[in-house]
Design a protein around this motif. Structure first.
Motif, PDB file in Angstrom:
ATOM      1  N   SER A 148      40.165  40.056 -12.236  1.00  0.00           N
ATOM      2  CA  SER A 148      39.472  41.373 -11.964  1.00  0.00           C
ATOM      3  C   SER A 148      40.137  42.305 -12.888  1.00  0.00           C
ATOM      4  O   SER A 148      39.562  43.154 -13.817  1.00  0.00           O
ATOM      5  CB  SER A 148      39.734  41.947 -10.565  1.00  0.00           C
TER       6      SER A 148
ATOM      7  N   CYS B 218      41.812  41.688 -15.771  1.00  0.00           N
ATOM      8  CA  CYS B 218      41.417  41.113 -17.183  1.00  0.00           C
ATOM      9  C   CYS B 218      40.214  41.671 -17.530  1.00  0.00           C
ATOM     10  O   CYS B 218      39.810  42.215 -18.649  1.00  0.00           O
ATOM     11  CB  CYS B 218      41.551  39.559 -17.162  1.00  0.00           C
ATOM     12  N   PHE B 219      39.228  41.556 -16.614  1.00  0.00           N
ATOM     13  CA  PHE B 219      37.823  42.019 -16.764  1.00  0.00           C
ATOM     14  C   PHE B 219      38.005  43.338 -16.958  1.00  0.00           C
ATOM     15  O   PHE B 219      37.070  44.121 -18.046  1.00  0.00           O
ATOM     16  CB  PHE B 219      36.751  41.688 -15.539  1.00  0.00           C
ATOM     17  N   GLY B 220      38.598  44.200 -16.111  1.00  0.00           N
ATOM     18  CA  GLY B 220      38.829  45.483 -16.387  1.00  0.00           C
ATOM     19  C   GLY B 220      39.326  46.095 -17.691  1.00  0.00           C
ATOM     20  O   GLY B 220      38.822  46.862 -18.319  1.00  0.00           O
TER      21      GLY B 220
ATOM     22  N   ASP C 200      44.395  49.019 -14.119  1.00  0.00           N
ATOM     23  CA  ASP C 200      44.082  47.597 -14.328  1.00  0.00           C
ATOM     24  C   ASP C 200      45.281  46.838 -14.834  1.00  0.00           C
ATOM     25  O   ASP C 200      45.660  45.697 -14.331  1.00  0.00           O
ATOM     26  CB  ASP C 200      43.151  47.203 -15.425  1.00  0.00           C
TER      27      ASP C 200
ATOM     28  N   ILE D 266      39.042  44.430 -20.581  1.00  0.00           N
ATOM     29  CA  ILE D 266      38.245  44.310 -21.529  1.00  0.00           C
ATOM     30  C   ILE D 266      36.672  45.127 -21.421  1.00  0.00           C
ATOM     31  O   ILE D 266      35.969  44.935 -22.322  1.00  0.00           O
ATOM     32  CB  ILE D 266      37.964  42.712 -21.636  1.00  0.00           C
ATOM     33  N   GLY D 267      36.968  45.920 -20.460  1.00  0.00           N
ATOM     34  CA  GLY D 267      35.521  46.815 -20.191  1.00  0.00           C
ATOM     35  C   GLY D 267      34.487  46.371 -19.160  1.00  0.00           C
ATOM     36  O   GLY D 267      33.447  46.811 -19.357  1.00  0.00           O
ATOM     37  N   HIS D 268      34.595  45.237 -18.437  1.00  0.00           N
ATOM     38  CA  HIS D 268      33.564  44.790 -17.725  1.00  0.00           C
ATOM     39  C   HIS D 268      33.944  44.991 -16.336  1.00  0.00           C
ATOM     40  O   HIS D 268      35.125  44.470 -15.779  1.00  0.00           O
ATOM     41  CB  HIS D 268      33.635  43.221 -17.872  1.00  0.00           C
ATOM     42  N   ASP D 269      33.314  45.922 -15.598  1.00  0.00           N
ATOM     43  CA  ASP D 269      33.379  46.247 -14.298  1.00  0.00           C
ATOM     44  C   ASP D 269      32.844  45.377 -13.125  1.00  0.00           C
ATOM     45  O   ASP D 269      31.665  45.192 -13.294  1.00  0.00           O
ATOM     46  CB  ASP D 269      33.118  47.774 -14.098  1.00  0.00           C
ATOM     47  N   VAL D 270      33.546  44.424 -12.727  1.00  0.00           N
ATOM     48  CA  VAL D 270      33.116  43.667 -11.622  1.00  0.00           C
ATOM     49  C   VAL D 270      33.185  43.977 -10.080  1.00  0.00           C
ATOM     50  O   VAL D 270      32.594  43.255  -9.210  1.00  0.00           O
ATOM     51  CB  VAL D 270      33.644  42.121 -11.804  1.00  0.00           C
TER      52      VAL D 270
ATOM     53  N   LYS E 176      40.132  57.331 -19.139  1.00  0.00           N
ATOM     54  CA  LYS E 176      40.277  55.854 -19.699  1.00  0.00           C
ATOM     55  C   LYS E 176      41.595  55.325 -19.362  1.00  0.00           C
ATOM     56  O   LYS E 176      42.000  54.318 -19.084  1.00  0.00           O
ATOM     57  CB  LYS E 176      39.965  55.816 -20.929  1.00  0.00           C
TER      58      LYS E 176
END
Length: 154
Positions: free
Chosen positions: A108, A110-112, A67, A114-118, A60
């Motif tokens: 990308s 920011c998404f990473g 990120d 907050i835990g969202h893998d795009v 983690k």
């Protein structure tokens, strides 16, 4: 770029240093897995929960540092592309591709966080800029008339 806007040029430089440090931290976090696995083998499976927890934290930490490094890269590169756009040293369309690419990279990151893998899809516009920009510089170089016009204004 310093002649365009010294603060933005220094901001870009600083962001690249921050990015480098964060990427080194990201690599170190992965190297911790090697050390943990060696300790795990040396002690046996008696305390496997502790080792699994530490390994999960290292993974983690790797992704979080990566990120954040991408956020630093994108913010700095947005400044750089804005300076390129404003200075007209290269065709503005290339600068616009860079602005779009690094805005997507910022999203990308920011998404990473907050835990969202795009996935890697948001890396594509920035990758296009990073291919086109150096090729343009090698083939055509900077727009010398823009440099001359800037010198005349001062």
């Amino acid at each position: 770029m310093k002649k365009q806007d010294e603060a933005l040029a220094l901001g870009y430089f600083g962001s690249r240093i921050i990015e480098s440090v964060l990427l080194i931290v990201s690599i170190v976090a992965l190297q911790l897995l090697v050390l943990l696995s060696e300790k795990y083998i040396a002690t046996g499976a008696a305390d496997s929960n502790e080792f699994q927890t530490m390994a999960a934290l290292a993974v983690k930490g790797h992704f979080a540092a990566f990120d954040m490094g991408m956020l630093a890269l994108s913010v700095g590169s947005l400044m750089f592309c804005y300076l390129l756009y404003r200075s007209k040293l290269i065709p503005r369309i290339i600068s616009i591709i860079g602005l779009i690419g690094y805005a997507a990279l910022f999203a990308s990151g920011c998404f990473g966080i907050i835990g969202h893998d795009v996935g890697m899809v948001l890396y594509i516009p920035g990758a296009i800029f990073e291919i086109i920009f150096p090729i343009w510089l090698i083939v055509k170089g900077f727009n010398l008339s823009a440099i001359d016009a800037q010198a005349i204004k001062k």
